[in-house]
Design a protein around this motif. Structure first.
Motif, PDB file in Angstrom:
ATOM      1  N   ASP A  35      67.163  39.729 -33.859  1.00 15.68           N
ATOM      2  CA  ASP A  35      66.915  39.292 -35.230  1.00 15.68           C
ATOM      3  C   ASP A  35      68.175  39.422 -36.076  1.00 15.68           C
ATOM      4  O   ASP A  35      68.720  40.512 -36.234  1.00 15.68           O
ATOM      5  CB  ASP A  35      65.785  40.119 -35.833  1.00 15.68           C
ATOM      6  CG  ASP A  35      65.363  39.625 -37.193  1.00 15.68           C
ATOM      7  OD1 ASP A  35      65.778  38.525 -37.576  1.00 15.68           O
ATOM      8  OD2 ASP A  35      64.603  40.344 -37.867  1.00 15.68           O
ATOM      9  N   SER A  37      68.335  38.600 -39.322  1.00 11.38           N
ATOM     10  CA  SER A  37      68.043  38.879 -40.725  1.00 11.38           C
ATOM     11  C   SER A  37      67.916  40.372 -41.014  1.00 11.38           C
ATOM     12  O   SER A  37      67.955  40.788 -42.168  1.00 11.38           O
ATOM     13  CB  SER A  37      66.744  38.174 -41.142  1.00 11.38           C
ATOM     14  OG  SER A  37      65.640  38.726 -40.440  1.00 11.38           O
ATOM     15  N   ARG A  65      56.018  42.839 -38.113  1.00 10.59           N
ATOM     16  CA  ARG A  65      56.977  41.775 -37.813  1.00 10.59           C
ATOM     17  C   ARG A  65      56.513  40.852 -36.694  1.00 10.59           C
ATOM     18  O   ARG A  65      57.295  40.075 -36.163  1.00 10.59           O
ATOM     19  CB  ARG A  65      58.314  42.403 -37.446  1.00 10.59           C
ATOM     20  CG  ARG A  65      58.881  43.267 -38.578  1.00 10.59           C
ATOM     21  CD  ARG A  65      60.177  43.906 -38.217  1.00 10.59           C
ATOM     22  NE  ARG A  65      61.155  43.012 -37.672  1.00 10.59           N
ATOM     23  CZ  ARG A  65      62.003  42.278 -38.384  1.00 10.59           C
ATOM     24  NH1 ARG A  65      61.987  42.347 -39.683  1.00 10.59           N
ATOM     25  NH2 ARG A  65      62.880  41.511 -37.795  1.00 10.59           N
ATOM     26  N   LYS A  67      54.531  38.162 -36.618  1.00 11.61           N
ATOM     27  CA  LYS A  67      54.594  36.732 -36.894  1.00 11.61           C
ATOM     28  C   LYS A  67      56.025  36.217 -36.761  1.00 11.61           C
ATOM     29  O   LYS A  67      56.264  35.138 -36.227  1.00 11.61           O
ATOM     30  CB  LYS A  67      54.064  36.447 -38.290  1.00 11.61           C
ATOM     31  CG  LYS A  67      54.007  34.982 -38.626  1.00 11.61           C
ATOM     32  CD  LYS A  67      53.434  34.750 -40.007  1.00 11.61           C
ATOM     33  CE  LYS A  67      53.392  33.264 -40.313  1.00 11.61           C
ATOM     34  NZ  LYS A  67      52.925  33.015 -41.679  1.00 11.61           N
ATOM     35  N   GLY A  68      56.962  37.011 -37.222  1.00  7.98           N
ATOM     36  CA  GLY A  68      58.371  36.621 -37.124  1.00  7.98           C
ATOM     37  C   GLY A  68      58.862  36.564 -35.688  1.00  7.98           C
ATOM     38  O   GLY A  68      59.781  35.807 -35.377  1.00  7.98           O
ATOM     39  N   GLU A  71      58.178  33.116 -34.448  1.00  7.67           N
ATOM     40  CA  GLU A  71      59.054  32.149 -35.114  1.00  7.67           C
ATOM     41  C   GLU A  71      60.482  32.235 -34.583  1.00  7.67           C
ATOM     42  O   GLU A  71      61.134  31.212 -34.383  1.00  7.67           O
ATOM     43  CB  GLU A  71      59.028  32.389 -36.622  1.00  7.67           C
ATOM     44  CG  GLU A  71      57.693  32.054 -37.261  1.00  7.67           C
ATOM     45  CD  GLU A  71      57.583  32.525 -38.698  1.00  7.67           C
ATOM     46  OE1 GLU A  71      58.530  33.179 -39.195  1.00  7.67           O
ATOM     47  OE2 GLU A  71      56.552  32.244 -39.321  1.00  7.67           O
ATOM     48  N   ARG A  72      60.961  33.448 -34.354  1.00  3.07           N
ATOM     49  CA  ARG A  72      62.321  33.605 -33.822  1.00  3.07           C
ATOM     50  C   ARG A  72      62.413  33.063 -32.402  1.00  3.07           C
ATOM     51  O   ARG A  72      63.396  32.417 -32.027  1.00  3.07           O
ATOM     52  CB  ARG A  72      62.743  35.072 -33.863  1.00  3.07           C
ATOM     53  CG  ARG A  72      63.140  35.536 -35.250  1.00  3.07           C
ATOM     54  CD  ARG A  72      63.667  36.946 -35.238  1.00  3.07           C
ATOM     55  NE  ARG A  72      62.647  37.949 -34.965  1.00  3.07           N
ATOM     56  CZ  ARG A  72      61.799  38.434 -35.886  1.00  3.07           C
ATOM     57  NH1 ARG A  72      61.854  38.015 -37.124  1.00  3.07           N
ATOM     58  NH2 ARG A  72      60.907  39.344 -35.551  1.00  3.07           N
TER      59      ARG A  72
END
Length: 133
Positions: A35, A37, A65, A67-68, A71-72
């Motif tokens: 990640d 971010s 985290r 859901k992320g 997406e990642r």
């Protein structure tokens, strides 16, 4: 040598749950360090939390985290696909004209020459163009 069938079942179940737990733990660590971010301190904090209290740390990470993570993964898969397609396009564009294509053109020219559709001079000129290309 007395190991009942139900005990074999429970042993296998715990073994596979143990394997799944390690897969989940590694998945969390991979996502954590992939990640962009998250700051370095954030990554260190999550890593310590997951190492000190592994079950709680992993479950809290998934809740906070999760859901992320998807997406990642999706973004990275799209980037890999885009890079692959770009590479294929570049490789296909760089391919020089192959010998069978030249041979086909020369065969067509020879057939036209034999039928009398083109003159000797036209045949020689076209053959020179094909071989020069």
């Amino acid at each position: 040598m007395n190991y009942p069938l139900l005990d074999v079942f429970w042993t296998m179940l715990w073994f596979f749950l143990w394997i799944m737990w390690f897969m989940l733990l590694f998945r969390v660590f991979v996502d954590l360090f992939r990640d962009d971010s998250l700051s370095g301190w954030g990554k260190a904090g999550w890593a310590v939390f997951v190492c000190v209290l592994p079950f709680l740390g992993v479950f809290v990470y998934l809740i906070a985290r999760g859901k992320g993570m998807g997406e990642r993964d999706l973004r990275q898969a799209r980037e890999r696909d885009k890079a692959f397609r770009s590479y294929v396009r570049e490789a296909a564009a760089e391919t020089p004209q192959t010998k069978p294509a030249k041979a086909d053109e020369l065969g067509k020219l020879a057939a036209l020459h034999e039928r009398g559709a083109i003159t000797d001079a036209e045949y020689e000129q076209a053959k020179t163009k094909v071989l020069a290309a």
